[in-house]
Design a protein around this motif. Structure first.
Motif, mmCIF file in Angstrom:
data_model
loop_
_atom_site.group_PDB
_atom_site.id
_atom_site.type_symbol
_atom_site.label_atom_id
_atom_site.label_comp_id
_atom_site.label_asym_id
_atom_site.label_seq_id
_atom_site.Cartn_x
_atom_site.Cartn_y
_atom_site.Cartn_z
ATOM 1 N N LEU A 222 0.826 -1.210 0.000
ATOM 2 C CA LEU A 222 0.000 0.000 0.000
ATOM 3 C C LEU A 222 0.860 1.261 0.000
ATOM 4 N N VAL A 223 2.042 1.188 0.627
ATOM 5 C CA VAL A 223 2.959 2.334 0.597
ATOM 6 C C VAL A 223 3.412 2.598 -0.835
ATOM 7 N N LEU A 224 3.794 1.547 -1.584
ATOM 8 C CA LEU A 224 4.218 1.722 -2.967
ATOM 9 C C LEU A 224 3.087 2.257 -3.830
ATOM 10 N N TRP A 225 1.876 1.817 -3.567
ATOM 11 C CA TRP A 225 0.713 2.332 -4.302
ATOM 12 C C TRP A 225 0.487 3.807 -3.989
ATOM 13 N N ARG A 226 0.612 4.173 -2.723
ATOM 14 C CA ARG A 226 0.374 5.570 -2.326
ATOM 15 C C ARG A 226 1.442 6.507 -2.870
ATOM 16 N N LEU A 227 2.677 6.040 -3.002
ATOM 17 C CA LEU A 227 3.758 6.880 -3.503
ATOM 18 C C LEU A 227 3.737 7.041 -5.018
ATOM 19 N N MET A 304 7.067 -7.932 2.420
ATOM 20 C CA MET A 304 7.945 -7.750 1.272
ATOM 21 C C MET A 304 7.486 -8.610 0.104
ATOM 22 N N VAL A 305 7.000 -9.806 0.400
ATOM 23 C CA VAL A 305 6.485 -10.682 -0.652
ATOM 24 C C VAL A 305 5.191 -10.125 -1.234
ATOM 25 N N ASN A 306 4.296 -9.634 -0.387
ATOM 26 C CA ASN A 306 3.022 -9.092 -0.865
ATOM 27 C C ASN A 306 3.218 -7.865 -1.751
ATOM 28 N N ALA A 307 4.300 -7.114 -1.528
ATOM 29 C CA ALA A 307 4.567 -5.928 -2.343
ATOM 30 C C ALA A 307 5.037 -6.283 -3.747
#
Length: 462
Positions: A222-227, A304-307
């Motif tokens: 979700l952090v990668l999506w938000r960024l 880390m895997v889910n990302a």
């Protein structure tokens, strides 16, 4: 009596100075005027040295012009100083000045990563990832300069920001583990809490899985999506994250990099590339600690895997791992005038024999070392060579802690005994293919039997 009185007066002066300094440095963002601590450095201009980390043989020198007058003191344990250096190219660069810490081993690992990048870049695939690194400049055995990672955030900081916005406690899983109640034979709580470290492996796995089930494990995804500014940017970031994580995982495995807790792993907020910091715990020293010995080859936890996206470990990440390890083993089909990577790596590590670094003089003998006791740099070179030949006995024998096998001894299931990739009898059979070696490493890195025995502060449940 007079001596005791004089000692008391001296102590009062010392404690007064200590309290004043402690008050000045309390809180984040404390600053010190360079003029007050080093007037000579504050007034110096146009140094005859280059800015650390800028030298290349293909470009002009970037000389150090001056050191900024304001120095930031960070709040971490050793109170490192954040310096701003102005180069002759007009660019200001930030560095950490670290004291009471030997950075020579960190520098050696950075050199290993740089060498790896040369071989990864010439691999047969254009998609071969590179290992992120930064400049480390030792100024002696007890200090040096470390390049500041601009635009990066630690895994700890990124998850903390996300959970704060989502209203989820940062230490939720940790509190569940440490406050688990003791129950009697009738299932009733006794008012006592379990001592996690004294539990058996099976009990640790059960409690670990219970704590992990309290959250979805999508924090980093979700952090990668938000960024990301849009869907295209999100896909690009996810690809960068997947490839850089694969390359850094294989590189970290080869050099035995440990202590990968959430504050030692960073993610670029713009590109999502992974960067490992604090590289001193290397050459498998973390695997042989007398207390809290690590039980995984690298960090590959649930968040880390889910990302990695919907493919998880069945897509670009695993393929990137195989490409990276194949390039390092010399099995990628690339041919050139340079020596194969294992020979080049051995030559680089041979130089460590003459450095007399304390970490290279420690015994590294442990489970899975193929029965050969190893000491110092010679043993390290032998272990690296075993990995690059596909003959790594440690991660083919299951969890490194013998206690993990108690389930099998008691007639338990394979899951209770730990994930195992058994070695064969003959030397030729003991050599794994790249795909087989990567498969074993990924299994060991994710096995609950391994993760549940990691130190709780390592946050294996994230």
């Amino acid at each position: 009596a007079e001596g005791a009185a004089a000692m008391g007066r001296a102590w009062e002066v010392y404690s007064g100075v200590f309290r004043r300094i402690k008050g000045d440095l309390r809180g984040a963002g404390a600053r010190v005027d360079l003029e007050t601590v080093s007037p000579q450095l504050a007034h110096a201009r146009d140094f005859e040295v280059v800015v650390p980390g800028t030298y290349t043989s293909r470009s002009s020198l970037v000389q150090l012009v001056l050191v900024a007058s304001s120095v930031e003191v960070l709040k971490s344990k050793q109170r490192p100083r954040k310096l701003k250096l102005l180069g002759s190219d007009g660019v200001e660069r930030h560095f950490l000045l670290k004291g009471l810490e030997d950075l020579r081993l960190d520098e050696r690992i950075v050199q290993c990563f740089s060498l790896m990048n040369l071989y990864l870049a010439r691999g047969s695939s254009a998609a071969t990832p590179l290992v992120g690194h930064y400049a480390v400049t030792p100024l002696g055995p007890e200090g040096g300069l470390v390049q500041w990672a601009e635009g990066h955030g630690t895994l700890q900081a990124l998850i903390q920001e996300h959970r704060a916005a989502a209203g989820v406690a940062l230490d939720l899983e940790k509190r569940m583990i440490w406050s688990a109640p003791v129950k009697d034979e009738h299932g009733r709580q006794t008012g006592k809490t379990l001592d996690f470290e004294s539990l058996s492996t099976t009990q640790k796995v059960e409690l670990f899985e219970s704590a992990r089930a309290a959250t979805s494990g999508d924090d980093l995804a979700l952090v990668l999506w938000r960024l990301s500014p849009n869907a295209e940017g999100w896909i690009h970031r996810r690809e960068n994250y997947s490839r850089s994580l694969a390359a850094s995982s294989m590189a970290g495995y080869v050099v035995g990099l440990g202590d990968r807790h959430p504050s030692n792993l960073m993610v670029d907020r713009t590109s999502a590339a992974v960067l490992h910091v604090d590289l001193g715990d290397c050459f498998e020293s973390a695997l042989t600690r007398p207390k809290f010995a690590e039980t995984v080859p690298f960090r590959l936890t649930r968040c880390m895997v889910n990302a990695l996206g919907s493919f998880r470990l069945h897509g670009p990440f695993t393929l990137s791992c195989e490409r990276a390890l194949a390039a390092l083993r010399g099995d990628d089909g690339a041919r050139g005038q340079d020596p194969p990577f294992p020979a080049a790596m051995e030559a680089l590590l041979e130089a460590s024999l003459f450095d007399h670094l304390p970490a290279l003089e420690q015994e590294i003998e442990g489970p899975g070392s193929c029965g050969s006791g190893s000491r110092g740099a010679r043993g390290i070179i032998r272990r690296v060579a075993e990995k690059l030949r596909g003959e790594d006995g440690r991660w083919r024998q299951g969890p490194s802690n013998p206690a993990a096998g108690e389930g099998a001894k008691a007639g338990g299931t394979e899951a209770e005994a730990g994930v195992r990739c058994e070695a064969q009898g003959s030397v030729s059979q003991r050599v794994q293919s790249v795909r087989g070696q990567v498969d074993c490493l990924l299994r060991e890195a994710q096995a609950p039997e391994n993760l549940s025995r990691m130190f709780v502060g390592w946050c294996a449940f994230w």
